[in-house]
Design an enzyme around this catalytic site. Sequence first.
Site, PDB file in Angstrom:
ATOM      1  N   ILE A   1       0.624  -5.016 -11.513  1.00 22.58           N
ATOM      2  CA  ILE A   1       1.128  -3.838 -12.231  1.00 22.58           C
ATOM      3  C   ILE A   1       2.435  -3.355 -11.590  1.00 22.58           C
ATOM      4  CG2 ILE A   1      -0.996  -3.003 -13.308  1.00 22.58           C
ATOM      5  CD1 ILE A   1       0.218  -1.803  -9.859  1.00 22.58           C
TER       6      ILE A   1
ATOM      7  N   ARG B   1       6.028  -5.508 -10.431  1.00 21.82           N
ATOM      8  CA  ARG B   1       7.180  -6.135 -11.063  1.00 21.82           C
ATOM      9  C   ARG B   1       6.859  -7.600 -11.287  1.00 21.82           C
ATOM     10  NH1 ARG B   1       8.649  -1.805 -12.393  1.00 21.82           N
ATOM     11  NH2 ARG B   1      10.596  -0.743 -11.885  1.00 21.82           N
TER      12      ARG B   1
ATOM     13  N   ARG C   1       4.912  -4.834   5.066  1.00 18.27           N
ATOM     14  CA  ARG C   1       5.769  -5.329   6.138  1.00 18.27           C
ATOM     15  C   ARG C   1       5.280  -4.835   7.499  1.00 18.27           C
ATOM     16  NH1 ARG C   1      11.508  -3.626   3.691  1.00 18.27           N
ATOM     17  NH2 ARG C   1      10.174  -1.920   2.992  1.00 18.27           N
TER      18      ARG C   1
ATOM     19  N   LEU D   1       0.842  -1.197   0.000  1.00 20.05           N
ATOM     20  CA  LEU D   1       0.000   0.000   0.000  1.00 20.05           C
ATOM     21  C   LEU D   1       0.882   1.254   0.000  1.00 20.05           C
ATOM     22  CD1 LEU D   1      -3.105   0.461   0.038  1.00 20.05           C
ATOM     23  CD2 LEU D   1      -2.862   1.064   2.448  1.00 20.05           C
ATOM     24  N   GLY D   2       1.683   1.366  -1.074  1.00 16.83           N
ATOM     25  CA  GLY D   2       2.437   2.591  -1.303  1.00 16.83           C
ATOM     26  C   GLY D   2       1.581   3.595  -2.044  1.00 16.83           C
TER      27      GLY D   2
ATOM     28  N   GLU E   1      10.226 -10.803 -18.801  1.00 15.06           N
ATOM     29  CA  GLU E   1       9.719 -10.080 -19.977  1.00 15.06           C
ATOM     30  C   GLU E   1      10.885  -9.547 -20.818  1.00 15.06           C
ATOM     31  OE1 GLU E   1       8.827  -5.619 -18.340  1.00 15.06           O
ATOM     32  OE2 GLU E   1       7.492  -7.179 -17.552  1.00 15.06           O
TER      33      GLU E   1
ATOM     34  N   HIS F   1       3.764  -4.137 -20.323  1.00 16.07           N
ATOM     35  CA  HIS F   1       4.401  -3.190 -19.390  1.00 16.07           C
ATOM     36  C   HIS F   1       4.141  -1.746 -19.843  1.00 16.07           C
ATOM     37  CE1 HIS F   1       7.947  -2.941 -16.329  1.00 16.07           C
ATOM     38  NE2 HIS F   1       7.059  -1.978 -16.132  1.00 16.07           N
TER      39      HIS F   1
END
Length: 304
Positions: A218, A220, A163, A139-140, A249, A267
């Site tokens: 969405i 990495r 975390r 949740l950034g 990818e 991407h």
Amino acid sequence: MPHDLLVLIDLSPARSQRLEAAGYRLHVTPSAAIEAVLTNGSIGFTAQQMTDVPRLGIICAQGAGYENIDLAAARARGIVVTHGPGTNDESVADHALALLLAVVRDIPQADRAVREGRWAQSRHPRPMLSNKKLGILGLGTIGQKVARRGELGFGMAVGYHNRQPRQGTCATYFDTLPGLAAWADFLLVATPGGVGTRHLINDAVLAALGSEGYLVNIARGSVVDNAALTRALAQGTIAGAALDVVDGEPLIPTPWLALDNLILTPHIAGRSPEAMQATLQQVLDNLDAFFVGQPVPTPVPELS
């Protein structure tokens, strides 16, 4: 006097011209003349590459990620490392919801069926997004923007796993990822890449998400275990997945090509015109500040 910039990412002619007009001489191969590098988190820049360009003073990561840049080696050499937080967050959040809608409502498959004359056969019921449970891994900034879209746009309940709990959010914190997956109808991956998050989405998490659950990534590609996802999709362990990023990818696992419950985009979540303009401007702001001896606007945090 122009500064020599090694460019490791794809740039359109217009973006290349903008860098050149700002006083940067662009290179696509290393040389002793290189003073700056433009890369991204996926491509990165290694300690050996730094050794190969002895005049290097600054590495700019386009976009927020920088997981494959050797920060310890850069700092040991006194090389400044910058990144681009906040430049494409809205675009990525938009794309996340587009992928979620597409996979849950079966949009690409329905479109193909209509074009192939299978109108009646494609009219099977599909789940709603409204009033469902959205789980977010990470949740950034982007995760919060997706949460806001889900909550305000679709009336979703939002849960998350980090975390540590995040202050100032109404979303429900889950202290384990399997616990979040078991609760959620939809699981969105929005965590940074790198060693610490590699293959967090594994067999156990996908089993917890369940046969009516959907996965969207969405962030990495490395966060998702490709083999585990292949099994989950082929065996009906989960209902479907939509990915903008893939581990390895642009190569795609061959079994994925036959899966109707998987949607892939190349991407492009952050590649809106608005986001790309803002991202390049931030790169220029960092380069310009460095070469006039000023603090760069967006350095990678020292504790990374």
